[in-house]
Motif scaffolding. Structure first.
Motif, PDB file in Angstrom:
ATOM      1  N   TRP A   1     -10.523  -6.959   7.623  1.00 58.01           N
ATOM      2  CA  TRP A   1      -9.572  -7.412   7.583  1.00 58.01           C
ATOM      3  C   TRP A   1      -8.537  -8.348   8.833  1.00 58.01           C
ATOM      4  N   GLY A   2      -8.408  -7.074   9.889  1.00 57.31           N
ATOM      5  CA  GLY A   2      -8.187  -9.024  10.141  1.00 57.31           C
ATOM      6  C   GLY A   2      -6.187  -7.627  10.695  1.00 57.31           C
ATOM      7  N   PRO A   3      -5.594  -8.160  11.694  1.00 57.18           N
ATOM      8  CA  PRO A   3      -5.985  -9.510  12.557  1.00 57.18           C
ATOM      9  C   PRO A   3      -6.707  -9.080  13.381  1.00 57.18           C
ATOM     10  N   ASN A   4      -7.919 -10.379  14.013  1.00 59.54           N
ATOM     11  CA  ASN A   4      -9.121  -9.920  14.642  1.00 59.54           C
ATOM     12  C   ASN A   4      -9.006 -10.924  16.301  1.00 59.54           C
ATOM     13  N   THR A   5      -8.650 -10.820  17.725  1.00 62.18           N
ATOM     14  CA  THR A   5      -8.923 -12.293  18.193  1.00 62.18           C
ATOM     15  C   THR A   5      -9.865 -11.956  19.304  1.00 62.18           C
ATOM     16  N   ALA A   6     -10.546 -12.953  19.820  1.00 65.74           N
ATOM     17  CA  ALA A   6     -11.500 -12.840  20.714  1.00 65.74           C
ATOM     18  C   ALA A   6     -11.559 -14.537  21.164  1.00 65.74           C
ATOM     19  N   THR A   7     -11.744 -14.730  23.099  1.00 65.54           N
ATOM     20  CA  THR A   7     -12.084 -15.974  23.766  1.00 65.54           C
ATOM     21  C   THR A   7     -13.123 -15.800  24.011  1.00 65.54           C
ATOM     22  N   ALA A   8     -13.639 -17.000  23.983  1.00 66.44           N
ATOM     23  CA  ALA A   8     -14.906 -17.525  24.298  1.00 66.44           C
ATOM     24  C   ALA A   8     -14.350 -18.447  25.582  1.00 66.44           C
ATOM     25  N   SER A   9     -15.609 -18.353  26.653  1.00 63.68           N
ATOM     26  CA  SER A   9     -15.439 -18.422  27.730  1.00 63.68           C
ATOM     27  C   SER A   9     -16.417 -19.891  28.233  1.00 63.68           C
ATOM     28  N   VAL A  10     -16.253 -20.765  29.100  1.00 60.68           N
ATOM     29  CA  VAL A  10     -17.494 -21.712  29.947  1.00 60.68           C
ATOM     30  C   VAL A  10     -16.615 -22.067  31.178  1.00 60.68           C
ATOM     31  N   PRO A  11     -17.059 -22.113  32.547  1.00 58.69           N
ATOM     32  CA  PRO A  11     -16.316 -22.685  33.105  1.00 58.69           C
ATOM     33  C   PRO A  11     -15.760 -23.673  33.142  1.00 58.69           C
ATOM     34  N   GLY A  12     -14.397 -23.534  33.336  1.00 61.94           N
ATOM     35  CA  GLY A  12     -13.401 -24.064  33.275  1.00 61.94           C
ATOM     36  C   GLY A  12     -12.639 -24.591  32.228  1.00 61.94           C
ATOM     37  N   LEU A  13     -13.029 -23.998  31.350  1.00 69.01           N
ATOM     38  CA  LEU A  13     -12.852 -23.899  30.004  1.00 69.01           C
ATOM     39  C   LEU A  13     -13.054 -22.527  28.494  1.00 69.01           C
ATOM     40  N   SER A  14     -11.144 -22.108  28.258  1.00 69.58           N
ATOM     41  CA  SER A  14     -12.058 -21.404  27.769  1.00 69.58           C
ATOM     42  C   SER A  14     -11.122 -21.965  25.608  1.00 69.58           C
ATOM     43  N   VAL A  15     -11.347 -21.048  24.869  1.00 72.97           N
ATOM     44  CA  VAL A  15     -11.052 -21.410  23.572  1.00 72.97           C
ATOM     45  C   VAL A  15     -10.077 -20.242  23.053  1.00 72.97           C
ATOM     46  N   THR A  16      -9.147 -19.718  23.098  1.00 76.30           N
ATOM     47  CA  THR A  16      -8.416 -17.923  22.035  1.00 76.30           C
ATOM     48  C   THR A  16      -8.502 -18.246  20.103  1.00 76.30           C
ATOM     49  N   ALA A  17      -9.537 -17.409  19.970  1.00 74.79           N
ATOM     50  CA  ALA A  17      -9.812 -18.078  18.112  1.00 74.79           C
ATOM     51  C   ALA A  17      -8.711 -16.067  18.071  1.00 74.79           C
ATOM     52  N   THR A  18      -8.158 -16.784  16.858  1.00 70.35           N
ATOM     53  CA  THR A  18      -7.826 -15.099  15.552  1.00 70.35           C
ATOM     54  C   THR A  18      -7.362 -15.591  14.087  1.00 70.35           C
ATOM     55  N   ALA A  19      -8.092 -14.930  13.428  1.00 69.93           N
ATOM     56  CA  ALA A  19      -8.877 -14.158  12.272  1.00 69.93           C
ATOM     57  C   ALA A  19      -7.422 -13.299  11.522  1.00 69.93           C
ATOM     58  N   GLN A  20      -7.906 -13.698  10.481  1.00 67.99           N
ATOM     59  CA  GLN A  20      -6.824 -13.091   9.731  1.00 67.99           C
ATOM     60  C   GLN A  20      -7.675 -13.049   7.720  1.00 67.99           C
ATOM     61  N   ALA A  21      -8.160 -12.045   7.472  1.00 59.06           N
ATOM     62  CA  ALA A  21      -8.005 -12.306   6.132  1.00 59.06           C
ATOM     63  C   ALA A  21      -7.606 -11.735   5.244  1.00 59.06           C
ATOM     64  N   SER A  22      -7.560 -13.622   3.886  1.00 55.93           N
ATOM     65  CA  SER A  22      -6.606 -13.783   3.705  1.00 55.93           C
ATOM     66  C   SER A  22      -7.638 -13.272   1.891  1.00 55.93           C
TER      67      SER A  22
END
Length: 201
Positions: free
Chosen positions: A91-112
């Motif tokens: 159900w969430g919330p849930n957060t994770a970060t994906a990265s490659v050298p020099g670039l990171s993205v953080t995503a947050t998910a919540q069920a609706s």
């Protein structure tokens, strides 16, 4: 060039480009503690990293709970309570970060919402995880369904419940941001019978 920071960080050469036909400007050397956004990751976009972050969350369909309990038989006309166990993957919330050298993205998910396909042609849409059954409860205060016919004649004489969770995901990183919607599904079965009343005179 290291500005007294060696061996921490790294030294990068900065190249300043100009539009075609315009005079260019010189760059130079600069020390940075961490790689600049996008360095070494020119083939990976922030959106692609966002999708990777969603995979890292390991989102699932509902951890289905319902009445009657598996192995028991409910009754026509008696509310069937519907819920999911609440956690980061269900159900969430849930957060994770994906990265490659020099670039990171953080995503947050919540069920609706959860769409409950009840196996009798009815779909219940509940914008909540539902309420676990408690002893003495009659009608769920958040999410339930009432069967009008027994499950006799269905495969294994049971209705198949298919529950699909809709997840709303927002992400940010690499100078960009966005949102996406993902779904996850799980299933269960429930047996529903009819109460026979015998009246003798």
């Amino acid at each position: 060039m290291w500005a007294g920071n060696y061996p921490n960080g790294a030294v990068y050469i900065v190249t300043c480009t100009a539009p075609l036909g315009a005079p260019g400007t010189s760059g130079g050397w600069v020390w940075l503690a961490t790689p600049p956004d996008g360095f070494g990751a020119t083939e990976t976009t922030p959106g692609e990293l966002a999708a990777r972050a969603v995979e890292l969350m390991q989102l699932t369909g509902p951890a289905i709970g319902h009445t009657p309990d598996p192995g028991l038989t409910g009754l026509v006309g008696v509310p069937v309570w519907l819920w999911t166990e609440v956690g980061p993957t269900t159900w969430g919330p849930n957060t994770a970060t994906a990265s490659v050298p020099g670039l990171s993205v953080t995503a947050t998910a919540q069920a609706s919402e959860i769409a409950w396909e009840m196996g009798d042609g009815t779909t219940m849409r509940c914008a909540n995880p539902g309420t676990p059954y408690h002893e003495g409860g009659i009608q769920s205060p958040t999410c339930h369904h009432v069967y009008q016919q027994s499950s006799a004649g269905q495969p294994d004489d049971a209705y198949r419940i298919t529950a699909t969770t809709t997840w709303q995901v927002t992400w940010v990183g690499g100078g960009a941001s966005g949102s996406l919607t993902v779904t996850r599904t799980s299933s269960s079965t429930v047996r529903i019978g009819e109460m026979q009343v015998l009246i003798t005179g």
